[in-house]
Design an enzyme around this catalytic site. Structure first.
Site, PDB file in Angstrom:
ATOM      1  N   ASP A  49       0.799  -1.236   0.000  1.00 16.66           N
ATOM      2  CA  ASP A  49       0.000   0.000   0.000  1.00 16.66           C
ATOM      3  C   ASP A  49       0.826   1.278   0.000  1.00 16.66           C
ATOM      4  O   ASP A  49       1.988   1.306   0.409  1.00 16.66           O
ATOM      5  CB  ASP A  49      -0.961   0.013   1.193  1.00 16.66           C
ATOM      6  CG  ASP A  49      -0.237  -0.122   2.542  1.00 16.66           C
ATOM      7  OD1 ASP A  49       0.746  -0.882   2.620  1.00 16.66           O
ATOM      8  OD2 ASP A  49      -0.656   0.540   3.508  1.00 16.66           O
ATOM      9  N   GLU A 106      -0.534  -1.991   5.085  1.00 13.83           N
ATOM     10  CA  GLU A 106       0.312  -1.949   6.277  1.00 13.83           C
ATOM     11  C   GLU A 106       0.168  -0.613   7.009  1.00 13.83           C
ATOM     12  O   GLU A 106       0.292  -0.544   8.230  1.00 13.83           O
ATOM     13  CB  GLU A 106       1.781  -2.171   5.895  1.00 13.83           C
ATOM     14  CG  GLU A 106       2.719  -2.322   7.086  1.00 13.83           C
ATOM     15  CD  GLU A 106       3.133  -1.008   7.724  1.00 13.83           C
ATOM     16  OE1 GLU A 106       3.337  -0.971   8.949  1.00 13.83           O
ATOM     17  OE2 GLU A 106       3.241   0.008   7.004  1.00 13.83           O
TER      18      GLU A 106
HETATM   19 NI    NI Z   1       6.505   1.049   5.588  1.00 16.17          NI
END
Ligand code: NI
Length: 402
Positions: free
Chosen positions: A88, A146
């Site tokens: 991401d 994340e």
């Molecule tokens: Ni990172």
């Protein structure tokens, strides 16, 4: 004994242009957490081209997994090693003037996850070409989200990513802009903190600013609470065990002559062990409600446990360090100094022994010095090849010694 032979190093040189091209493609097309639709398609298509087996998409929304089964012989034949990358990007407008600049307004790969994804694809490429060099199974995990708690790792575990086949150990990496290019850093034990948050409402009784005796002032109670929270770290804990309690927001009132009904505090709390973590949460609750009660106010506390501390297993760090020594030389293998940042690789490392290592990508000579999450963040792409080489060498070493 399988080692990172010169052949592996030559192979890295050969695939580096493709690896850089993949990273730049992903950099141009960043997607936020749980929205990595095009990224996941790109990943799945690449894995299919490489002949990766059992490719699964849509795992916990946008996650992708696949298997590479070794055909060699060795002690690790029955073992399954998970290798993870996050996919991401961040809600940041890129300020770099480069040809591979983000083409999506307001979204940017400013943490290096574009690099992580490209590196795991390159790792898959090398390992699919070397199935006869290892016994055992590599489970590739491309993880969503994340950056945004509750993250993508926990949902992937809940979706069964550690089963079928059952995972024995895990490896992951992060590009590190605070580390010089050509260095690798890891350490046994916790190296990244547990990252928790709290949202506190102090309920008083509003009224005229000139008649405080008719009110319960939530601002004064809040100020006492903020001061008292600072003593949890400074007075109650072992000074050699790091922790942070930060109040990042204090919201109350608007007029100079009005005492408001409520005040709101928001904060972040960082620590390195499950026990400490719980104790900090308990003490924040006790102190705030005790002070509020003493002052005639009430506290409503919403305490949100985020990612746990990221902790590597000694035996897996040994494998990574041995591989890294072959790739960058012993003098460039560093002991990772713990930071208070959080990382949801922690969920995998809580389930199976593993290692999370940091790949230096800073190069002041080329002006590549901006930190993670900065709009000018950019890496020295030579780090991509180094990271892949260490990862592949670690995988081969794991199966050779497991
Ligand atoms: Ni990172």
């Amino acid at each position: 004994m399988v080692t990172a032979s010169p052949t592996l190093h030559d192979a890295i040189d050969e695939i580096l242009p493709g690896l850089v091209a993949d990273r730049r493609h992903l950099h141009e097309h960043p997607e936020l957490g749980m929205q990595e639709v095009e990224t996941a398609k790109f990943v799945a298509a690449r894995l299919a081209q490489l002949g990766v087996e059992d490719i699964r998409t849509g795992v916990a929304n946008t996650g992708v997994t696949g298997l590479i089964r070794g055909t060699g012989s060795g002690p690790g034949g029955a073992k399954v090693l998970l290798v993870r990358a996050d996919m991401d990007a961040l809600p940041i407008e890129e300020e770099n003037d480069v040809e591979y600049r983000s083409q999506t307004p307001g979204i940017m790969h400013a943490c290096g996850h574009d690099g992580h994804t490209a590196m795991l694809l390159a790792t898959a490429r090398l390992l699919t070409g070397r199935r006869d060099e290892f016994a055992g199974t590599v489970k590739l995990v491309f993880q969503p989200s994340e950056e945004m708690p509750p993250g993508g790792a926990r949902p992937m575990i809940d979706a069964g990513v550690l089963e079928d086949p059952r995972v024995d150990a895990a490896l992951g990496l992060h590009l590190a802009q605070e580390q010089p290019l050509g260095t690798i850093a890891a350490a046994a034990g916790p190296t990244m903190a547990a990252a928790d948050m709290f949202f506190m409402t102090i309920k008083g009784k509003g009224g005229h600013g000139a008649m405080p005796h008719t009110t319960v002032d939530p601002i004064v109670a809040g100020a006492q609470i903020v001061s008292a929270l600072q003593t949890i770290v400074s007075r109650e804990r072992d000074p050699l065990t790091p922790a942070v309690v930060t109040v990042g927001a204090f919201l109350a009132g608007s007029a100079p002559n009005v005492i408001p009904d409520t005040a709101t505090l928001r904060g972040t709390v960082r620590s390195f062990s499950a026990d400490e973590r719980q104790r900090l949460a308990d003490r924040i609750r006790e102190l705030s409600s005790g002070i509020a009660t003493a002052m005639g106010a009430e506290v409503e506390l919403d305490y949100v446990f985020g990612y746990p501390a990221t902790s590597s297993a000694a035996e897996m760090v040994e494998i990574v360090n041995a591989a890294a020594t072959e790739v960058v030389g012993a003098e460039n293998v560093l002991v990772k100094v713990p930071t208070m940042g959080g990382e949801d690789m922690s969920y995998f490392l809580n389930e199976v022994p593993g290692a999370f290592f940091h790949v230096g990508s800073r190069n002041p000579e080329r002006g590549l010095v901006w930190g993670h999450h900065h709009p000018k963040f950019d890496i020295d792409e030579a780090a991509l090849g180094i990271g892949v080489e260490v990862m592949v060498a670690s995988v081969l070493r794991y199966f050779a010694t497991a």
